[in-house]
Design a protein around this motif. Structure first.
Motif, PDB file in Angstrom:
ATOM      1  N   GLY A 136       0.836  -1.203   0.000  1.00 45.93           N
ATOM      2  CA  GLY A 136       0.000   0.000   0.000  1.00 45.93           C
ATOM      3  C   GLY A 136       0.867   1.248   0.000  1.00 45.93           C
ATOM      4  O   GLY A 136       0.677   2.159   0.801  1.00 45.93           O
ATOM      5  N   CYS A 137       1.834   1.299  -0.916  1.00 50.26           N
ATOM      6  CA  CYS A 137       2.910   2.319  -0.866  1.00 50.26           C
ATOM      7  C   CYS A 137       2.449   3.705  -1.289  1.00 50.26           C
ATOM      8  O   CYS A 137       3.183   4.680  -1.078  1.00 50.26           O
ATOM      9  N   GLY A 138       1.265   3.820  -1.898  1.00 51.17           N
ATOM     10  CA  GLY A 138       0.787   5.140  -2.309  1.00 51.17           C
ATOM     11  C   GLY A 138       1.766   5.829  -3.244  1.00 51.17           C
ATOM     12  O   GLY A 138       2.285   5.235  -4.194  1.00 51.17           O
ATOM     13  N   GLY A 197       4.706   6.533  -2.794  1.00 50.19           N
ATOM     14  CA  GLY A 197       6.096   6.074  -2.640  1.00 50.19           C
ATOM     15  C   GLY A 197       6.866   6.855  -1.589  1.00 50.19           C
ATOM     16  O   GLY A 197       8.070   6.650  -1.406  1.00 50.19           O
ATOM     17  N   TYR A 198       6.159   7.718  -0.859  1.00 50.27           N
ATOM     18  CA  TYR A 198       6.810   8.563   0.162  1.00 50.27           C
ATOM     19  C   TYR A 198       7.699   7.733   1.102  1.00 50.27           C
ATOM     20  O   TYR A 198       8.882   8.025   1.277  1.00 50.27           O
ATOM     21  N   LEU A 199       7.121   6.678   1.674  1.00 49.03           N
ATOM     22  CA  LEU A 199       7.878   5.887   2.657  1.00 49.03           C
ATOM     23  C   LEU A 199       8.964   5.042   1.986  1.00 49.03           C
ATOM     24  O   LEU A 199      10.051   4.860   2.549  1.00 49.03           O
ATOM     25  N   VAL A 251       4.188  -1.820  -3.414  1.00 46.52           N
ATOM     26  CA  VAL A 251       3.006  -2.396  -4.072  1.00 46.52           C
ATOM     27  C   VAL A 251       1.810  -1.521  -3.711  1.00 46.52           C
ATOM     28  O   VAL A 251       1.627  -1.157  -2.551  1.00 46.52           O
ATOM     29  N   ASP A 252       1.008  -1.187  -4.710  1.00 45.18           N
ATOM     30  CA  ASP A 252      -0.211  -0.419  -4.428  1.00 45.18           C
ATOM     31  C   ASP A 252      -1.298  -0.826  -5.415  1.00 45.18           C
ATOM     32  O   ASP A 252      -1.025  -1.150  -6.572  1.00 45.18           O
ATOM     33  N   ALA A 253      -2.548  -0.774  -4.912  1.00 46.25           N
ATOM     34  CA  ALA A 253      -3.688  -1.161  -5.746  1.00 46.25           C
ATOM     35  C   ALA A 253      -3.992  -0.127  -6.833  1.00 46.25           C
ATOM     36  O   ALA A 253      -4.657  -0.442  -7.815  1.00 46.25           O
ATOM     37  N   SER A 254      -3.509   1.087  -6.653  1.00 44.66           N
ATOM     38  CA  SER A 254      -3.851   2.166  -7.586  1.00 44.66           C
ATOM     39  C   SER A 254      -2.757   2.354  -8.645  1.00 44.66           C
ATOM     40  O   SER A 254      -1.633   2.747  -8.324  1.00 44.66           O
ATOM     41  N   PRO A 255      -3.091   2.106  -9.936  1.00 47.63           N
ATOM     42  CA  PRO A 255      -2.096   2.325 -10.985  1.00 47.63           C
ATOM     43  C   PRO A 255      -1.585   3.767 -11.011  1.00 47.63           C
ATOM     44  O   PRO A 255      -0.412   4.007 -11.278  1.00 47.63           O
ATOM     45  N   VAL A 277       1.824  -2.714  -9.398  1.00 49.02           N
ATOM     46  CA  VAL A 277       0.400  -2.585  -9.125  1.00 49.02           C
ATOM     47  C   VAL A 277      -0.083  -3.938  -8.609  1.00 49.02           C
ATOM     48  O   VAL A 277       0.181  -4.974  -9.221  1.00 49.02           O
ATOM     49  N   GLY A 278      -0.763  -3.932  -7.463  1.00 43.55           N
ATOM     50  CA  GLY A 278      -1.273  -5.192  -6.923  1.00 43.55           C
ATOM     51  C   GLY A 278      -1.997  -4.944  -5.618  1.00 43.55           C
ATOM     52  O   GLY A 278      -1.880  -3.868  -5.035  1.00 43.55           O
ATOM     53  N   VAL A 279      -2.736  -5.956  -5.180  1.00 37.98           N
ATOM     54  CA  VAL A 279      -3.455  -5.814  -3.915  1.00 37.98           C
ATOM     55  C   VAL A 279      -2.761  -6.634  -2.829  1.00 37.98           C
ATOM     56  O   VAL A 279      -2.236  -7.718  -3.088  1.00 37.98           O
ATOM     57  N   GLY A 280      -2.785  -6.070  -1.625  1.00 35.87           N
ATOM     58  CA  GLY A 280      -2.090  -6.695  -0.513  1.00 35.87           C
ATOM     59  C   GLY A 280      -2.641  -8.061  -0.147  1.00 35.87           C
ATOM     60  O   GLY A 280      -1.933  -8.883   0.422  1.00 35.87           O
ATOM     61  N   GLN A 281      -3.911  -8.322  -0.481  1.00 33.18           N
ATOM     62  CA  GLN A 281      -4.528  -9.597  -0.096  1.00 33.18           C
ATOM     63  C   GLN A 281      -4.011 -10.750  -0.950  1.00 33.18           C
ATOM     64  O   GLN A 281      -4.099 -11.913  -0.535  1.00 33.18           O
ATOM     65  N   HIS A 285      -6.402  -0.220   6.609  1.00 35.56           N
ATOM     66  CA  HIS A 285      -7.773   0.246   6.888  1.00 35.56           C
ATOM     67  C   HIS A 285      -8.555   0.536   5.616  1.00 35.56           C
ATOM     68  O   HIS A 285      -9.769   0.676   5.657  1.00 35.56           O
ATOM     69  N   HIS A 286      -7.869   0.631   4.482  1.00 32.56           N
ATOM     70  CA  HIS A 286      -8.572   0.846   3.205  1.00 32.56           C
ATOM     71  C   HIS A 286      -9.148  -0.452   2.645  1.00 32.56           C
ATOM     72  O   HIS A 286      -9.951  -0.422   1.721  1.00 32.56           O
ATOM     73  N   MET A 287      -8.701  -1.583   3.164  1.00 30.54           N
ATOM     74  CA  MET A 287      -9.149  -2.872   2.607  1.00 30.54           C
ATOM     75  C   MET A 287     -10.513  -3.248   3.153  1.00 30.54           C
ATOM     76  O   MET A 287     -10.853  -2.871   4.283  1.00 30.54           O
TER      77      MET A 287
END
Ligand code: SAM
Length: 158
Positions: free
Chosen positions: A2-4, A6-8, A25-29, A47-51, A70-72
């Protein structure tokens, strides 16, 4: 995970060093596209989902997730923690940091109105159960001001 933007990951890149690699990895392209534009040499983004991470078993030393679980959907958060366990090598370390919503009813409603309904849910109970159930040994958990909590855990060595 869920890197958004890429800040972190950009903060973690120098910690990993020139021979280490950071994978975001983040769900949002759109988020991944943004992160790729600013990527340090040792960062890559998928691009991918954590689940259901499209990453090999036991292929990471450390998994970090901040403000993404918490977004999942509520019923899929445990699956995401199990995926974090799967991709970590034995002895690998986990850090999850999450939003800690206000406990007062009014303040909690206000937080939801200002930031979105996902931010009203306190994940401490869920992560307190899901992290050990996935197989992790919890090392430490605590609160960070103003509104964060964290869980640090280890995948026990085989
Ligand atoms: C609030 S942002 C946090 C970004 C970053 N981790 C940080 O702390 O700056 C939450 C991110 O989680 C991502 N996300 C939401 N659901 C996800 C899922 N199921 N799998 C992976 N990422 C997800 C969103 O696309 C968003 O970029």
């Amino acid at each position: 995970m869920g890197c958004g933007t890429g800040y972190l990951t950009r903060i973690l890149a120098p910690v990993a060093g020139p021979t280490g690699q950071v994978t975001g990895v983040d769900a949002s392209p759109a988020m991944v596209e943004h992160a790729r534009r600013r990527a340090p040499a040792n960062c890559r983004y998928l691009v991918g989902v954590g689940q259901t991470l499209d990453l090999p078993d036991m292929s990471f030393d450390i998994v970090v997730s901040s403000l993404a679980v918490h977004h999942m959907p509520a019923g899929e958060r445990g699956a995401a923690v199990r995926e974090m366990f799967r991709v970590l090598r034995p002895g690998g370390r986990l850090l999850i940091a999450e939003f800690r919503p206000p406990t007062g009813r009014l303040a909690n409603r206000l937080a939801g109105l200002l930031t979105g309904p996902a931010m009203r849910h306190d994940l401490r109970g869920l992560l307190g159960t899901a992290v050990p159930e996935a197989g992790f040994r919890v090392e430490d958990e605590g609160e960070l001001k103003p509104m964060l909590f964290y869980v640090r855990a280890v995948r026990p060595a085989a």
